[in-house]
Design a protein around this motif. Structure first.
Motif, short mmCIF file in Angstrom:
data_model
loop_
_atom_site.label_atom_id
_atom_site.label_comp_id
_atom_site.label_asym_id
_atom_site.label_seq_id
_atom_site.Cartn_x
_atom_site.Cartn_y
_atom_site.Cartn_z
N GLU A 264 1.10 -1.39 0.30
CA GLU A 264 0.27 0.13 0.37
C GLU A 264 0.55 0.96 0.32
O GLU A 264 2.01 1.57 0.53
CB GLU A 264 -1.33 0.23 1.18
CG GLU A 264 -2.06 0.74 1.42
CD GLU A 264 -2.43 1.19 2.63
OE1 GLU A 264 -3.62 0.81 2.17
OE2 GLU A 264 -2.65 2.09 3.23
N LEU A 265 0.93 1.83 -0.97
CA LEU A 265 1.41 3.55 -0.65
C LEU A 265 1.14 4.47 -0.05
O LEU A 265 -0.37 4.80 0.17
CB LEU A 265 1.26 4.01 -2.61
CG LEU A 265 2.22 3.26 -2.91
CD1 LEU A 265 2.22 3.96 -4.60
CD2 LEU A 265 3.43 3.01 -3.22
N VAL B 299 3.67 4.87 -8.25
CA VAL B 299 2.06 3.63 -8.65
C VAL B 299 2.84 3.11 -9.85
O VAL B 299 2.64 1.53 -9.48
CB VAL B 299 0.50 4.02 -9.37
CG1 VAL B 299 -0.57 2.95 -9.12
CG2 VAL B 299 0.11 4.88 -7.71
N ILE C 202 -3.59 1.71 -2.79
CA ILE C 202 -3.20 3.11 -2.22
C ILE C 202 -3.84 4.00 -1.17
O ILE C 202 -5.28 3.63 -1.21
CB ILE C 202 -2.98 4.82 -3.44
CG1 ILE C 202 -2.34 5.40 -2.76
CG2 ILE C 202 -4.55 4.36 -4.28
CD1 ILE C 202 -1.77 6.72 -3.95
#
Length: 358
Positions: free
Chosen positions: A172-173, A211, A225
């Protein structure tokens, strides 16, 4: 309305999840000297009945440090520590994503070997941090040169590669809460005049490049994200968050993401500022993929947002700190353990791995 609730199985990318309960990423400061350890492995394994665990924010490089004793994923030692965690969670049948993070201006020279924090623009955040020299106020960061930004995108790519190597199920960003990605997105912190500043399209460029880089490692449906359009942590603000985040979330539709993790406005901001409310139903109309919502949910409100089809999964933060078996407790309406706030950010097992299960 439909019959979906927190305990309805769901597919996340290629992963079948037994429930729609996500353990939200939470900073706990147990990674002594920034190295994950066996204590952290125990903590995450205890919570493996969540449909998905997202780890605490994890630094992609030495210059991304924002707090003492936060974990990184850029050295062999850190990777070995994270292997303990992924092995422990998988042994309990769980699924775990690593949250990749760069703190940007939310740092201090005392955390960075004397170097200034970096940011899109030389604009200080608002607030203070604990560092090796005590509590310090945020200083004015150094604005990144255009050519330096590519190198940071590469740091995210390499961190994503390291996460894959040590056995995570996805990444996950961290694009929320006033850290580097968020600093690029919002015009209160990004006043650049190059291709990374000015228009919403330009301010989104860094995020979309990250991404793209991370998805090149993982394949797109294993990348999530996290965004927080209404959060004002560390002095964040945007002149038109509705337009900014509508553009960004629509642009994210061109990637086959695992999910968008959306943070609702917190109680303090709702009470004191004119921020966007009810983000999840609003952005549900724009985002075409899987949506995770976070915002003080309980069993009843979690079931409601799922049955109204405004979200696909619900993430829980503080409730997971004190309740390692939270899914079971929610399912049978069992009493919940209460958090001891004094031990949230300690550096040992107290208030970390010693909360009882049923």
């Amino acid at each position: 309305m439909n019959n979906i609730n927190l305990f309805t199985p769901v597919k996340l990318g290629n992963y079948p999840l037994p429930n729609r309960i996500v353990m939200a990423p939470m900073t706990r400061l147990r990674a002594i000297n920034n190295i994950p350890n066996s204590l952290m492995a125990t903590y995450y394994a205890q919570r493996a009945t969540a449909g998905l665990i997202v780890t605490e924010c994890t630094m992609v490089s030495p210059l991304s440090v924002g707090y003492l004793n936060c974990p990184g994923i850029y050295t062999e030692e850190q990777m070995d520590g994270w292997r303990l965690v992924t092995d422990a969670v998988h042994a309990e049948g769980g699924r775990i994503f690593l949250q990749l993070w760069h703190s940007g201006r939310v740092s201090h020279p005392s955390l960075l070997g004397g170097e200034l924090p970096v940011a899109p623009s030389a604009i200080a955040g608002i607030g203070s941090l604990h560092s090796s020299i005590g509590k310090v106020s945020l200083e004015t960061p150094r604005a990144l040169a255009t050519e330096e930004i590519t190198a940071i995108v590469e740091e995210f790519r390499q961190a994503a590669k390291n996460a894959l190597e040590v056995g995570f199920d996805g990444v996950e960003l961290h694009g929320a809460f006033g850290y580097l990605i968020d600093q690029f997105l919002q015009d209160g912190s990004n006043q650049r005049s190059d291709k990374y500043g000015g228009s919403i399209e330009n301010r989104s460029r860094f995020l979309l490049e990250v991404v793209d880089a991370v998805a090149s490692i993982w394949g797109e449906n294993r990348v999530g994200i996290k965004l927080s359009p209404s959060n004002t942590f560390y002095g964040m603000q945007d002149s038109n968050p509705q337009a900014t985040f509508s553009y960004i979330i629509n642009a994210l539709n061109s990637f086959d993401l695992a999910y968008l993790h959306l943070m609702e406005a917190n109680e303090v901001d709702l009470a004191n500022r004119d921020v966007m409310k009810n983000l999840t139903p609003y952005f549900r109309q724009i985002f075409q993929g899987t949506l995770i919502t976070n915002g003080g949910y309980d069993r009843s409100t979690g079931d409601q947002i799922l049955s109204s089809n405004n979200a696909d999964l619900v993430s829980f933060g503080k409730l997971f700190i004190a309740n390692p078996d939270l899914p079971k407790r929610l399912e049978i309406n069992a009493p919940l353990n209460q958090i001891d706030p004094k031990t949230m950010y300690a550096n040992d097992s107290q208030g970390y791995t010693d909360y009882p299960s049923l």
